[in-house]
Write a protein that holds these residues in place. Structure first.
Motif, PDB file in Angstrom:
ATOM      1  N   LYS A  25       0.817  -1.217   0.000  1.00  9.49           N
ATOM      2  CA  LYS A  25       0.000   0.000   0.000  1.00  9.49           C
ATOM      3  C   LYS A  25       0.845   1.259   0.000  1.00  9.49           C
ATOM      4  O   LYS A  25       0.362   2.344  -0.343  1.00  9.49           O
ATOM      5  CB  LYS A  25      -0.953   0.003   1.196  1.00  9.49           C
ATOM      6  CG  LYS A  25      -0.312   0.189   2.557  1.00  9.49           C
ATOM      7  CD  LYS A  25      -1.352   0.221   3.651  1.00  9.49           C
ATOM      8  CE  LYS A  25      -0.746   0.411   5.017  1.00  9.49           C
ATOM      9  NZ  LYS A  25      -0.015   1.712   5.146  1.00  9.49           N
ATOM     10  N   GLY A  54      -0.427   5.265  -9.578  1.00  9.08           N
ATOM     11  CA  GLY A  54      -1.396   5.033  -8.518  1.00  9.08           C
ATOM     12  C   GLY A  54      -0.707   4.603  -7.245  1.00  9.08           C
ATOM     13  O   GLY A  54       0.510   4.367  -7.221  1.00  9.08           O
ATOM     14  N   LYS A  55      -1.513   4.461  -6.188  1.00  7.38           N
ATOM     15  CA  LYS A  55      -0.969   4.032  -4.898  1.00  7.38           C
ATOM     16  C   LYS A  55      -2.120   3.771  -3.945  1.00  7.38           C
ATOM     17  O   LYS A  55      -3.088   4.553  -3.894  1.00  7.38           O
ATOM     18  CB  LYS A  55      -0.039   5.114  -4.326  1.00  7.38           C
ATOM     19  CG  LYS A  55       0.730   4.724  -3.073  1.00  7.38           C
ATOM     20  CD  LYS A  55       1.657   5.866  -2.682  1.00  7.38           C
ATOM     21  CE  LYS A  55       2.471   5.526  -1.450  1.00  7.38           C
ATOM     22  NZ  LYS A  55       3.375   6.652  -1.075  1.00  7.38           N
ATOM     23  N   ASN A  56      -2.045   2.653  -3.222  1.00  2.24           N
ATOM     24  CA  ASN A  56      -2.992   2.372  -2.146  1.00  2.24           C
ATOM     25  C   ASN A  56      -4.442   2.572  -2.574  1.00  2.24           C
ATOM     26  O   ASN A  56      -5.188   3.368  -2.000  1.00  2.24           O
ATOM     27  CB  ASN A  56      -2.669   3.244  -0.919  1.00  2.24           C
ATOM     28  CG  ASN A  56      -3.460   2.814   0.303  1.00  2.24           C
ATOM     29  OD1 ASN A  56      -3.912   1.675   0.393  1.00  2.24           O
ATOM     30  ND2 ASN A  56      -3.637   3.739   1.239  1.00  2.24           N
ATOM     31  N   ASN A  57      -4.857   1.829  -3.603  1.00  2.81           N
ATOM     32  CA  ASN A  57      -6.246   1.842  -4.087  1.00  2.81           C
ATOM     33  C   ASN A  57      -6.699   3.169  -4.664  1.00  2.81           C
ATOM     34  O   ASN A  57      -7.902   3.453  -4.729  1.00  2.81           O
ATOM     35  CB  ASN A  57      -7.215   1.430  -2.964  1.00  2.81           C
ATOM     36  CG  ASN A  57      -7.027  -0.008  -2.551  1.00  2.81           C
ATOM     37  OD1 ASN A  57      -6.842  -0.880  -3.394  1.00  2.81           O
ATOM     38  ND2 ASN A  57      -7.048  -0.270  -1.261  1.00  2.81           N
ATOM     39  N   SER A  58      -5.755   3.970  -5.108  1.00  2.00           N
ATOM     40  CA  SER A  58      -6.103   5.263  -5.694  1.00  2.00           C
ATOM     41  C   SER A  58      -5.310   5.484  -6.979  1.00  2.00           C
ATOM     42  O   SER A  58      -4.098   5.238  -7.019  1.00  2.00           O
ATOM     43  CB  SER A  58      -5.799   6.393  -4.703  1.00  2.00           C
ATOM     44  OG  SER A  58      -6.102   7.652  -5.267  1.00  2.00           O
ATOM     45  N   ILE A  59      -6.001   5.927  -8.012  1.00  2.00           N
ATOM     46  CA  ILE A  59      -5.364   6.265  -9.283  1.00  2.00           C
ATOM     47  C   ILE A  59      -5.166   7.770  -9.355  1.00  2.00           C
ATOM     48  O   ILE A  59      -6.086   8.537  -9.070  1.00  2.00           O
ATOM     49  CB  ILE A  59      -6.222   5.795 -10.471  1.00  2.00           C
ATOM     50  CG1 ILE A  59      -6.297   4.271 -10.498  1.00  2.00           C
ATOM     51  CG2 ILE A  59      -5.643   6.297 -11.795  1.00  2.00           C
ATOM     52  CD1 ILE A  59      -7.191   3.719 -11.594  1.00  2.00           C
ATOM     53  N   ASN A  60      -3.964   8.186  -9.710  1.00  2.00           N
ATOM     54  CA  ASN A  60      -3.650   9.604  -9.820  1.00  2.00           C
ATOM     55  C   ASN A  60      -3.891  10.051 -11.266  1.00  2.00           C
ATOM     56  O   ASN A  60      -3.026   9.900 -12.128  1.00  2.00           O
ATOM     57  CB  ASN A  60      -2.198   9.856  -9.407  1.00  2.00           C
ATOM     58  CG  ASN A  60      -1.873  11.331  -9.323  1.00  2.00           C
ATOM     59  OD1 ASN A  60      -2.607  12.176  -9.828  1.00  2.00           O
ATOM     60  ND2 ASN A  60      -0.758  11.657  -8.686  1.00  2.00           N
ATOM     61  N   GLN A 190      -7.097  -0.773 -11.967  1.00  2.00           N
ATOM     62  CA  GLN A 190      -8.326  -1.089 -11.239  1.00  2.00           C
ATOM     63  C   GLN A 190      -8.434  -2.585 -10.960  1.00  2.00           C
ATOM     64  O   GLN A 190      -8.859  -2.995  -9.873  1.00  2.00           O
ATOM     65  CB  GLN A 190      -9.534  -0.613 -12.038  1.00  2.00           C
ATOM     66  CG  GLN A 190      -9.652   0.898 -12.163  1.00  2.00           C
ATOM     67  CD  GLN A 190     -10.678   1.312 -13.201  1.00  2.00           C
ATOM     68  OE1 GLN A 190     -11.120   0.501 -14.024  1.00  2.00           O
ATOM     69  NE2 GLN A 190     -11.074   2.578 -13.163  1.00  2.00           N
ATOM     70  N   PHE A 193      -6.279  -3.568  -7.984  1.00  2.00           N
ATOM     71  CA  PHE A 193      -6.892  -3.205  -6.708  1.00  2.00           C
ATOM     72  C   PHE A 193      -7.939  -4.244  -6.306  1.00  2.00           C
ATOM     73  O   PHE A 193      -8.006  -4.654  -5.138  1.00  2.00           O
ATOM     74  CB  PHE A 193      -7.547  -1.822  -6.802  1.00  2.00           C
ATOM     75  CG  PHE A 193      -6.576  -0.676  -6.962  1.00  2.00           C
ATOM     76  CD1 PHE A 193      -5.273  -0.770  -6.502  1.00  2.00           C
ATOM     77  CD2 PHE A 193      -6.968   0.509  -7.585  1.00  2.00           C
ATOM     78  CE1 PHE A 193      -4.380   0.286  -6.647  1.00  2.00           C
ATOM     79  CE2 PHE A 193      -6.082   1.565  -7.720  1.00  2.00           C
ATOM     80  CZ  PHE A 193      -4.781   1.457  -7.262  1.00  2.00           C
ATOM     81  N   HIS A 197      -7.679  -7.028  -3.161  1.00  2.83           N
ATOM     82  CA  HIS A 197      -8.722  -7.120  -2.127  1.00  2.83           C
ATOM     83  C   HIS A 197      -9.268  -8.545  -2.038  1.00  2.83           C
ATOM     84  O   HIS A 197      -9.487  -9.069  -0.936  1.00  2.83           O
ATOM     85  CB  HIS A 197      -9.857  -6.147  -2.434  1.00  2.83           C
ATOM     86  CG  HIS A 197     -10.958  -6.187  -1.416  1.00  2.83           C
ATOM     87  ND1 HIS A 197     -10.828  -5.611  -0.169  1.00  2.83           N
ATOM     88  CD2 HIS A 197     -12.192  -6.749  -1.453  1.00  2.83           C
ATOM     89  CE1 HIS A 197     -11.932  -5.819   0.524  1.00  2.83           C
ATOM     90  NE2 HIS A 197     -12.776  -6.500  -0.228  1.00  2.83           N
TER      91      HIS A 197
END
Length: 224
Positions: A25, A54-60, A190, A193, A197
């Motif tokens: 993460k 991206g990083k830790n379930n987030s796309i920049n 995506q 991620f 999970h």
């Protein structure tokens, strides 16, 4: 050193020690996709490149890149499949300039690819051809991770069960546009991620914990 020896004895990829204990993460990610004129890494041409951070379930979304690339010769089915014509390519970036930017992520990011043997095999060939010295790439192949998960339930994998679109459907992700390098890079991020999970839930996982899936490895880009 001892960790690397254990990996070798177990037939696992030799992941650098500096990467093994990094918590996933906290690691910056780079999802990369190439659109090619064919699936033969020895003869194909790159028609476009896309990536997203991206990083830790987030796309920049502010850190995306996409470009059509200039290439000579036969474009095969690219105008039909990818919508890229020779005229588009003539206005694109030279592949050397794209690769100079891309290789800057090799030391810092965990790369995500869906079918890494194709994309990274192609990149290795073109890095060598253009004379660009790219560091080795630590990567995770979402296709191979899907295969690992599928083999828990199937002795023989169903046809086309590991394509990007089918993998996303299986994990209840929405349909995504296909055959565009940036769209596919985002879809791959995506997918990772969702796979993470499904595999690990909310557990804090280190990169080395994924070696047993054989989806995580290192691609050597430098000439020996």
């Amino acid at each position: 050193m001892f960790a690397a020896i254990k990996q070798f004895l177990r037939g696992l990829p030799a992941l650098p020690t500096s990467w093994q204990n990094r918590v996933i993460k906290d690691v910056p990610l780079l999802a990369v996709d190439l659109e090619l004129t064919s699936l033969n890494v020895n003869t194909a041409k790159i028609t476009s490149v896309g990536w997203v951070e991206g990083k830790n379930n987030s796309i920049n979304l502010s850190r995306c890149f996409y470009s059509v690339t200039r290439a000579k010769g036969d474009y095969a089915q690219s105008p039909v499949i990818h919508g890229i014509t020779e005229e588009d390519a003539a206005a694109g970036m030279h592949i050397r300039e794209v690769l100079k930017v891309l290789c800057q992520y090799a030391d810092t990011h965990l790369w995500l690819c869906h079918n890494a043997s194709l994309d990274l095999g192609m990149l290795e060939r073109v890095f060598h051809q253009t004379g660009i010295d790219c560091p080795d790439i630590v990567y995770l192949d979402t296709l191979q991770l899907a295969v690992y998960q599928l083999k828990k339930h199937h002795e023989v994998l169903p046809p086309n069960s590991a394509t990007l679109s089918v993998c996303r459907q299986r994990l209840d992700l929405p349909a995504a546009p296909a055959h565009n390098a940036l769209d596919d890079a985002m879809a791959t991020m995506q997918l990772w991620f969702a796979q993470n999970h499904a595999l690990n839930g909310n557990r804090e996982v280190k990169i080395g914990d994924l070696l047993h899936t054989r989806a995580l490895s290192v691609r050597k880009m430098k000439k020996i």
